[in-house]
Design a protein around this motif. Structure first.
Motif, PDB file in Angstrom:
ATOM      1  N   LYS A 159       0.834  -1.204   0.000  1.00  0.00           N
ATOM      2  CA  LYS A 159       0.000   0.000   0.000  1.00  0.00           C
ATOM      3  C   LYS A 159       0.870   1.256   0.000  1.00  0.00           C
ATOM      4  O   LYS A 159       0.557   2.227  -0.699  1.00  0.00           O
ATOM      5  N   LEU A 162       2.441   1.618  -3.500  1.00  0.00           N
ATOM      6  CA  LEU A 162       1.460   2.076  -4.487  1.00  0.00           C
ATOM      7  C   LEU A 162       1.147   3.558  -4.285  1.00  0.00           C
ATOM      8  O   LEU A 162       1.018   4.314  -5.262  1.00  0.00           O
ATOM      9  N   TRP A 165       3.964   5.554  -5.644  1.00  0.00           N
ATOM     10  CA  TRP A 165       3.922   5.519  -7.107  1.00  0.00           C
ATOM     11  C   TRP A 165       2.920   6.548  -7.630  1.00  0.00           C
ATOM     12  O   TRP A 165       3.202   7.287  -8.576  1.00  0.00           O
ATOM     13  N   PRO A 174      -4.375   6.070  -3.698  1.00  0.00           N
ATOM     14  CA  PRO A 174      -5.323   5.054  -4.187  1.00  0.00           C
ATOM     15  C   PRO A 174      -6.534   4.940  -3.257  1.00  0.00           C
ATOM     16  O   PRO A 174      -6.448   5.207  -2.057  1.00  0.00           O
ATOM     17  N   LEU A 196      -6.858   3.502  -8.773  1.00  0.00           N
ATOM     18  CA  LEU A 196      -6.104   4.726  -8.952  1.00  0.00           C
ATOM     19  C   LEU A 196      -6.992   5.814  -9.550  1.00  0.00           C
ATOM     20  O   LEU A 196      -8.051   5.533 -10.135  1.00  0.00           O
ATOM     21  N   ALA A 217      -3.369  -3.993  -3.524  1.00  0.00           N
ATOM     22  CA  ALA A 217      -2.288  -3.073  -3.885  1.00  0.00           C
ATOM     23  C   ALA A 217      -1.170  -3.815  -4.603  1.00  0.00           C
ATOM     24  O   ALA A 217      -0.613  -3.330  -5.593  1.00  0.00           O
ATOM     25  N   ARG A 218      -0.848  -5.009  -4.105  1.00  0.00           N
ATOM     26  CA  ARG A 218       0.210  -5.815  -4.728  1.00  0.00           C
ATOM     27  C   ARG A 218      -0.175  -6.197  -6.156  1.00  0.00           C
ATOM     28  O   ARG A 218       0.650  -6.128  -7.081  1.00  0.00           O
ATOM     29  N   LEU A 221       0.133  -3.145  -8.401  1.00  0.00           N
ATOM     30  CA  LEU A 221       1.537  -2.852  -8.685  1.00  0.00           C
ATOM     31  C   LEU A 221       2.105  -3.804  -9.732  1.00  0.00           C
ATOM     32  O   LEU A 221       2.858  -3.391 -10.620  1.00  0.00           O
TER      33      LEU A 221
END
Length: 227
Positions: A159, A162, A165, A174, A196, A217-218, A221
């Motif tokens: 998390k 992300l 990012w 997010p 997003l 989240a993983r 990504l």
């Protein structure tokens, strides 16, 4: 103190026979069944968390002498967090020997992440008190096994990664929302969507909302890395 056959078998699973069996009994005693004559495992959990932290920290530093604190910290956190402790506990079937009150038994306490993680930390403290740091270290390294050598070089929380990012690209953080909650109350399964600002999203499933958010989240990504 004479151990039950289940705890004797458990000793064999972890590879340590207690000189003071009452330490093992206490480590496996949850607060829901504790009494004045049967103390729970909370104090052992407190100590075990520190024993685990010391062993993991020194091992990471020894194995990567060039890594700085910023690189070591996320690896450390990934290895000592409650979810990892619970995973290790499941591998040795610790839940089967937890001493729980009826309320926790009915609500699936033997499968709960928090109870398993706490019980594993209490076990580590019990071994430390029973046989010293070296024996506790050997147990931790054996139980954690390849987790230590394969922990991601960047093991930051998905998390957090992300969010960084998104912010680096001028986006808002997010958004996470529960898309579905299924299963009985004592063993729920959450399906969470991570989205997003530009509309890209992914889902994750887990037995807790937090873990499902991490999984989502993983997954998002991973999708971004393949674009």
């Amino acid at each position: 103190m004479k151990l039950s056959k289940h705890l004797i078998a458990f000793q064999a699973r972890i590879g340590h026979e207690f000189a003071e069996p009452d330490l093992l009994v206490r480590a496996m005693t949850h607060g829901s069944i504790a009494s004045d004559t049967r103390p729970d495992n909370q104090r052992l959990e407190f100590l075990g968390d520190r024993v685990l932290g010391l062993v993991i920290a020194e091992t990471l530093m020894r194995d990567d002498r060039m890594a700085d604190e910023g690189q070591l910290a996320p690896r450390f956190n990934a290895l000592v967090r409650k979810e990892t402790c619970a995973d290790v506990a499941r591998e040795i079937d610790l839940g089967a020997v937890l001493k729980l009150g009826k309320s926790e038994q009915v609500t699936g306490g033997r499968r709960k992440m928090a109870l398993l993680g706490d019980g594993l930390e209490a076990l580590l403290a019990a071994v430390y008190l029973d046989a010293g740091l070296q024996t506790a270290r050997e147990l931790i390294l054996r139980l954690w096994g390849e987790r230590i050598s394969t922990v991601a070089v960047d093991a930051r929380d998905p998390k957090t990664t992300l969010q960084e990012w998104a912010q680096a690209r001028g986006m808002s953080p997010p958004d996470y929302h529960v898309a579905e909650r299924s299963g009985p109350d004592h063993a729920p399964v959450f399906r969470v969507a991570a989205k997003l600002e530009d509309g890209r999203e992914a889902e994750g499933r887990a037995t807790s909302k937090r873990a499902a958010e991490q999984a989502a989240a993983r997954a998002l990504l991973e999708g971004l890395n393949h674009e």
